[in-house]
Design a protein around this motif. Sequence first.
Motif, PDB file in Angstrom:
ATOM      1  N   LEU A  21     -31.735  54.064 -31.767  1.00 25.02           N
ATOM      2  CA  LEU A  21     -31.293  52.682 -31.572  1.00 25.02           C
ATOM      3  C   LEU A  21     -30.660  52.105 -32.829  1.00 25.02           C
ATOM      4  O   LEU A  21     -29.675  51.368 -32.769  1.00 25.02           O
ATOM      5  N   LEU A  22     -31.210  52.450 -33.986  1.00 20.27           N
ATOM      6  CA  LEU A  22     -30.763  51.845 -35.234  1.00 20.27           C
ATOM      7  C   LEU A  22     -29.451  52.431 -35.754  1.00 20.27           C
ATOM      8  O   LEU A  22     -28.653  51.717 -36.360  1.00 20.27           O
ATOM      9  N   VAL A  23     -29.220  53.719 -35.546  1.00 24.84           N
ATOM     10  CA  VAL A  23     -28.039  54.339 -36.152  1.00 24.84           C
ATOM     11  C   VAL A  23     -26.863  54.434 -35.190  1.00 24.84           C
ATOM     12  O   VAL A  23     -25.778  54.867 -35.571  1.00 24.84           O
ATOM     13  N   THR A  24     -27.056  54.025 -33.939  1.00 27.69           N
ATOM     14  CA  THR A  24     -25.983  54.115 -32.960  1.00 27.69           C
ATOM     15  C   THR A  24     -25.173  52.825 -32.936  1.00 27.69           C
ATOM     16  O   THR A  24     -25.739  51.730 -32.912  1.00 27.69           O
ATOM     17  N   ALA A  25     -23.864  52.960 -32.934  1.00 21.70           N
ATOM     18  CA  ALA A  25     -22.997  51.790 -32.853  1.00 21.70           C
ATOM     19  C   ALA A  25     -23.222  51.060 -31.530  1.00 21.70           C
ATOM     20  O   ALA A  25     -23.435  51.707 -30.500  1.00 21.70           O
ATOM     21  N   PRO A  26     -23.206  49.720 -31.531  1.00 23.53           N
ATOM     22  CA  PRO A  26     -23.500  48.959 -30.311  1.00 23.53           C
ATOM     23  C   PRO A  26     -22.649  49.344 -29.110  1.00 23.53           C
ATOM     24  O   PRO A  26     -23.143  49.397 -27.986  1.00 23.53           O
ATOM     25  N   GLU A  27     -21.353  49.670 -29.346  1.00 24.22           N
ATOM     26  CA  GLU A  27     -20.482  49.987 -28.221  1.00 24.22           C
ATOM     27  C   GLU A  27     -20.792  51.349 -27.587  1.00 24.22           C
ATOM     28  O   GLU A  27     -20.304  51.661 -26.500  1.00 24.22           O
ATOM     29  N   LYS A  28     -21.622  52.170 -28.263  1.00 25.79           N
ATOM     30  CA  LYS A  28     -21.997  53.474 -27.708  1.00 25.79           C
ATOM     31  C   LYS A  28     -23.496  53.582 -27.434  1.00 25.79           C
ATOM     32  O   LYS A  28     -23.994  54.635 -27.060  1.00 25.79           O
ATOM     33  N   ARG A  29     -24.204  52.483 -27.662  1.00 23.33           N
ATOM     34  CA  ARG A  29     -25.663  52.516 -27.591  1.00 23.33           C
ATOM     35  C   ARG A  29     -26.166  52.881 -26.196  1.00 23.33           C
ATOM     36  O   ARG A  29     -27.132  53.644 -26.050  1.00 23.33           O
ATOM     37  N   GLY A  30     -25.533  52.370 -25.153  1.00 19.62           N
ATOM     38  CA  GLY A  30     -25.991  52.630 -23.797  1.00 19.62           C
ATOM     39  C   GLY A  30     -25.956  54.101 -23.442  1.00 19.62           C
ATOM     40  O   GLY A  30     -26.927  54.659 -22.934  1.00 19.62           O
ATOM     41  N   ARG A  31     -24.837  54.754 -23.735  1.00 24.20           N
ATOM     42  CA  ARG A  31     -24.722  56.169 -23.360  1.00 24.20           C
ATOM     43  C   ARG A  31     -25.652  57.043 -24.194  1.00 24.20           C
ATOM     44  O   ARG A  31     -26.229  58.016 -23.692  1.00 24.20           O
ATOM     45  N   TYR A  32     -25.814  56.704 -25.502  1.00 21.26           N
ATOM     46  CA  TYR A  32     -26.657  57.533 -26.353  1.00 21.26           C
ATOM     47  C   TYR A  32     -28.139  57.400 -26.004  1.00 21.26           C
ATOM     48  O   TYR A  32     -28.865  58.393 -25.974  1.00 21.26           O
ATOM     49  N   ILE A  33     -28.603  56.195 -25.731  1.00 20.72           N
ATOM     50  CA  ILE A  33     -30.008  56.031 -25.373  1.00 20.72           C
ATOM     51  C   ILE A  33     -30.268  56.579 -23.978  1.00 20.72           C
ATOM     52  O   ILE A  33     -31.365  57.063 -23.666  1.00 20.72           O
ATOM     53  N   SER A  34     -29.251  56.560 -23.113  1.00 13.64           N
ATOM     54  CA  SER A  34     -29.394  57.156 -21.782  1.00 13.64           C
ATOM     55  C   SER A  34     -29.498  58.669 -21.874  1.00 13.64           C
ATOM     56  O   SER A  34     -30.299  59.294 -21.177  1.00 13.64           O
ATOM     57  N   LEU A  35     -28.678  59.275 -22.740  1.00  9.55           N
ATOM     58  CA  LEU A  35     -28.775  60.714 -22.958  1.00  9.55           C
ATOM     59  C   LEU A  35     -30.142  61.089 -23.519  1.00  9.55           C
ATOM     60  O   LEU A  35     -30.700  62.132 -23.188  1.00  9.55           O
ATOM     61  N   TYR A  36     -30.663  60.209 -24.371  1.00 13.36           N
ATOM     62  CA  TYR A  36     -32.007  60.410 -24.922  1.00 13.36           C
ATOM     63  C   TYR A  36     -33.034  60.448 -23.790  1.00 13.36           C
ATOM     64  O   TYR A  36     -33.875  61.351 -23.714  1.00 13.36           O
ATOM     65  N   GLY A  37     -32.972  59.460 -22.895  1.00 12.78           N
ATOM     66  CA  GLY A  37     -33.904  59.422 -21.768  1.00 12.78           C
ATOM     67  C   GLY A  37     -33.738  60.611 -20.841  1.00 12.78           C
ATOM     68  O   GLY A  37     -34.719  61.174 -20.351  1.00 12.78           O
ATOM     69  N   MET A  38     -32.493  61.033 -20.616  1.00 12.31           N
ATOM     70  CA  MET A  38     -32.231  62.195 -19.776  1.00 12.31           C
ATOM     71  C   MET A  38     -32.819  63.459 -20.396  1.00 12.31           C
ATOM     72  O   MET A  38     -33.309  64.340 -19.685  1.00 12.31           O
ATOM     73  N   SER A  39     -32.779  63.548 -21.717  1.00 11.61           N
ATOM     74  CA  SER A  39     -33.286  64.739 -22.408  1.00 11.61           C
ATOM     75  C   SER A  39     -34.788  64.893 -22.190  1.00 11.61           C
ATOM     76  O   SER A  39     -35.281  66.004 -21.953  1.00 11.61           O
ATOM     77  N   TYR A  40     -35.507  63.780 -22.260  1.00 10.07           N
ATOM     78  CA  TYR A  40     -36.949  63.861 -22.005  1.00 10.07           C
ATOM     79  C   TYR A  40     -37.201  64.247 -20.548  1.00 10.07           C
ATOM     80  O   TYR A  40     -38.065  65.087 -20.261  1.00 10.07           O
ATOM     81  N   GLY A  41     -36.436  63.644 -19.630  1.00  9.26           N
ATOM     82  CA  GLY A  41     -36.600  63.979 -18.220  1.00  9.26           C
ATOM     83  C   GLY A  41     -36.301  65.438 -17.943  1.00  9.26           C
ATOM     84  O   GLY A  41     -36.983  66.089 -17.150  1.00  9.26           O
ATOM     85  N   LEU A  42     -35.273  65.978 -18.622  1.00  5.74           N
ATOM     86  CA  LEU A  42     -34.939  67.389 -18.462  1.00  5.74           C
ATOM     87  C   LEU A  42     -36.082  68.274 -18.953  1.00  5.74           C
ATOM     88  O   LEU A  42     -36.482  69.233 -18.275  1.00  5.74           O
ATOM     89  N   GLY A  43     -36.606  67.943 -20.128  1.00  4.82           N
ATOM     90  CA  GLY A  43     -37.733  68.709 -20.661  1.00  4.82           C
ATOM     91  C   GLY A  43     -38.957  68.639 -19.758  1.00  4.82           C
ATOM     92  O   GLY A  43     -39.623  69.652 -19.512  1.00  4.82           O
ATOM     93  N   PHE A  44     -39.223  67.443 -19.246  1.00  2.00           N
ATOM     94  CA  PHE A  44     -40.380  67.257 -18.366  1.00  2.00           C
ATOM     95  C   PHE A  44     -40.222  68.070 -17.084  1.00  2.00           C
ATOM     96  O   PHE A  44     -41.199  68.546 -16.511  1.00  2.00           O
ATOM     97  N   SER A  45     -38.977  68.222 -16.624  1.00  4.35           N
ATOM     98  CA  SER A  45     -38.714  69.009 -15.417  1.00  4.35           C
ATOM     99  C   SER A  45     -38.838  70.504 -15.684  1.00  4.35           C
ATOM    100  O   SER A  45     -39.251  71.269 -14.807  1.00  4.35           O
TER     101      SER A  45
END
Length: 396
Positions: A128-152
């Motif tokens: 959250l801190l190092v991501t530019a605001p205009e790209k924050r949504g996609r980067y934090i979404s990829l983060y959430g997807m990564s955990y979901g992928l691992g959990f699967s």
Amino acid sequence: MSSITRPKLSHSTANYLILITVIVVAGISQGLLLPVLSIFLEQKGVSPGLNGLNAAALYIGSFAMTLVAERLLGALGFKKLIVGGLILVMVPLILFPYLPDIKIWFILRLIVGIGDSALHYAAQLWVLLVTAPEKRGRYISLYGMSYGLGFSIGPLGIKLLGFGDAVPFWVLFICMAAVLILVLMKLPDTKPEKAEHGQLPERRFRRSLAWAWYALLPALLYGYMEAGMNSNFPVYGLRIGFDTNQISSLLPFIGIGGLFLQLPLGMLSDRYGRKKILMFAGISGGIIFMLVPVAGTHFWWTLVLLTIAGGLVGSFFSLGLAYAADILPKVLLPAANVVASFHFTIGSIIGPNLGGQMINWISPGSMFTLLGILYLLFGLAGILFRRKPEFESVLK
């Protein structure tokens, strides 16, 4: 006052990929431990109630970590907290198969919960801190997807039990050890900005909640939905006439929907604004959840509805945090993350209990009606939320 210096793009991208790798293995560890340990306890003749209580140690440890996460991060920094979290998850991994005592497993799960919460808190906040605001949504979404992928991926480790009870744990331990070495060698040692001198933690929590309450509510709803569905949907399914095979086939599609829609919603939030997308997803997801009982025992209609609803609200936690990062000063983000973690835990506790009572006292479908109403109310509440103009200067 110290501050985080945003790395150059190449280094920032490399750091982000390492954090994603950390989260994938964290997801695998949770996805593996939950079913494998439950299988072991079931084979030992442990009652389902005691089995569930033992599993709850993970969440107790996670909750305990949130109480001290902000101060630990300030003292240790991001890298050391992630390293500590990885070690706390890894050590119990190799002890589980060799110490088959339910009391010891409770303690080991407690430690895993502490470690998992530590590395999630640090990695999530760093993104959250190092991501530019205009790209924050996609980067934090990829983060959430990564955990979901691992959990699967995690449950696939059950197939390794055929080679020996300890094999899945050792395979995961080796994977996490490789990631630990990567973190130690490549991640820079940075710390978050310090809060104003003398500012009490309680004041930071109050300010975070007062300034960004709409961005922090999604964590509560996500915890409510995730825990409530995992616990109550099997009961709902059996009550209306689904068999166990149909229930086990339907339930994963809530998470699958999240994997499919999380990145598109994150990108849309970058373009149209986090609040608008949260309102749209809340209202749309709420309506679709309320339609699930209408599908009755029609398997494919239920599957489609669960997939779409899960996809719409599956990014609530990550999008909410991204929105909080948009509207709060950086010095308040660690406190905001703690508040979000509290909300998630509270939702996870309330969800199964309230949903179960609705099924018992009203009707099986009432659990979806209540869930839909909560999301609808959240979506409509966005009309009332405004960023306070007096804080604009603080955010620049």
